[in-house]
Design a protein around this motif. Structure first.
Motif, short mmCIF file in Angstrom:
data_model
loop_
_atom_site.label_atom_id
_atom_site.label_comp_id
_atom_site.label_asym_id
_atom_site.label_seq_id
_atom_site.Cartn_x
_atom_site.Cartn_y
_atom_site.Cartn_z
N UNK A 255 14.02 -16.98 -15.48
CA UNK A 255 13.74 -17.35 -14.10
C UNK A 255 12.54 -16.57 -13.59
N UNK A 256 12.55 -15.26 -13.77
CA UNK A 256 11.41 -14.43 -13.40
C UNK A 256 11.50 -13.12 -14.15
N UNK A 257 10.45 -12.33 -14.07
CA UNK A 257 10.37 -11.06 -14.76
C UNK A 257 10.00 -10.00 -13.73
N UNK A 258 10.80 -8.94 -13.63
CA UNK A 258 10.57 -7.89 -12.62
C UNK A 258 10.24 -6.58 -13.31
N UNK A 259 9.20 -5.92 -12.83
CA UNK A 259 8.79 -4.61 -13.31
C UNK A 259 9.14 -3.58 -12.25
N UNK A 260 9.68 -2.44 -12.65
CA UNK A 260 10.06 -1.39 -11.72
C UNK A 260 8.85 -0.50 -11.42
N UNK A 261 8.69 -0.13 -10.16
CA UNK A 261 7.70 0.88 -9.78
C UNK A 261 8.45 2.07 -9.19
N UNK A 262 7.79 3.22 -9.14
CA UNK A 262 8.49 4.48 -8.86
C UNK A 262 8.77 4.78 -7.40
N UNK A 263 8.02 4.17 -6.48
CA UNK A 263 8.19 4.54 -5.08
C UNK A 263 7.65 3.43 -4.18
N UNK A 264 8.05 3.45 -2.90
CA UNK A 264 7.48 2.48 -1.95
C UNK A 264 5.96 2.63 -1.84
N UNK A 265 5.47 3.85 -1.94
CA UNK A 265 4.01 4.07 -1.87
C UNK A 265 3.31 3.44 -3.07
N UNK A 266 3.93 3.53 -4.23
CA UNK A 266 3.37 2.91 -5.43
C UNK A 266 3.35 1.38 -5.28
N UNK A 267 4.38 0.83 -4.67
CA UNK A 267 4.43 -0.61 -4.43
C UNK A 267 3.29 -1.03 -3.49
N UNK A 268 3.02 -0.22 -2.47
CA UNK A 268 1.90 -0.50 -1.57
C UNK A 268 0.57 -0.43 -2.30
N UNK A 269 0.46 0.50 -3.25
CA UNK A 269 -0.76 0.61 -4.04
C UNK A 269 -0.95 -0.65 -4.92
N UNK A 270 0.16 -1.15 -5.48
CA UNK A 270 0.11 -2.39 -6.25
C UNK A 270 -0.33 -3.55 -5.36
N UNK A 271 0.17 -3.59 -4.13
CA UNK A 271 -0.22 -4.66 -3.21
C UNK A 271 -1.73 -4.62 -2.98
N UNK A 272 -2.30 -3.43 -2.79
CA UNK A 272 -3.75 -3.31 -2.61
C UNK A 272 -4.49 -3.76 -3.88
N UNK A 273 -3.95 -3.41 -5.05
CA UNK A 273 -4.59 -3.82 -6.31
C UNK A 273 -4.60 -5.34 -6.44
N UNK A 274 -3.47 -5.99 -6.17
CA UNK A 274 -3.42 -7.45 -6.25
C UNK A 274 -4.40 -8.09 -5.27
N UNK A 275 -4.52 -7.51 -4.08
CA UNK A 275 -5.50 -8.00 -3.11
C UNK A 275 -6.92 -7.88 -3.68
N UNK A 276 -7.22 -6.72 -4.25
CA UNK A 276 -8.55 -6.47 -4.81
C UNK A 276 -8.88 -7.46 -5.93
N UNK A 277 -7.88 -7.79 -6.75
CA UNK A 277 -8.07 -8.72 -7.86
C UNK A 277 -7.90 -10.18 -7.44
N UNK A 278 -7.66 -10.40 -6.14
CA UNK A 278 -7.49 -11.74 -5.57
C UNK A 278 -6.35 -12.50 -6.24
N UNK A 279 -5.25 -11.79 -6.51
CA UNK A 279 -4.04 -12.41 -7.04
C UNK A 279 -3.14 -12.74 -5.85
#
Length: 133
Positions: free
Chosen positions: A75-99
């Protein structure tokens, strides 16, 4: 009962192996580890710094349709991140890569954001709620 110690690897069937290798490398940081092409498929195994192995397989006789989670199987694949701050950093990365992705969704069990790979497989970055003990 005998013990399981983790997930050894994940194999995804993809429409275009090379496009998928590029996506998982550029977006999530996987690195090519081994390529084994034969008469049945084009397959590249990628390794992440976390130790996770991801096999991307393009079957030579595939029907070239996008992934559909309504079919039996993944159905889907989930990757664990270590903290809410790390998740926010991933959000910025996806924005930067236009995902394209959801905003961070906060739930009782944790926070996550969702996006899709080139074949339409839903991916999640997930940060579980830290236990209070």
């Amino acid at each position: 009962m005998p013990a399981l110690t983790g997930i050894a690897h994940i194999t995804l069937s993809v429409r275009d192996r090379d496009d998928s290798v590029e996506f998982y490398r550029d977006v999530l940081g996987f690195r090519e580890y081994e390529t084994t092409d034969d008469a049945r498929w084009l397959r590249t195994t990628c390794r992440h710094s976390s130790g996770l192995l991801l096999c991307l397989t393009q079957h030579r006789d595939h029907f070239n349709a996008r992934f559909d989670p309504r079919h039996a199987g993944l159905d889907h694949l989930a990757f664990t991140v270590s903290s809410p701050e790390e998740l926010e950093e991933w959000e910025r990365r996806l924005d930067l890569l236009e995902v394209e992705h959801t905003p961070i969704l906060r739930r009782d069990h944790g926070s996550l954001l969702m996006f899709e790979d080139p074949d339409g497989i839903q991916l999640e970055l997930y940060c579980p709620v830290r236990s209070a003990d």
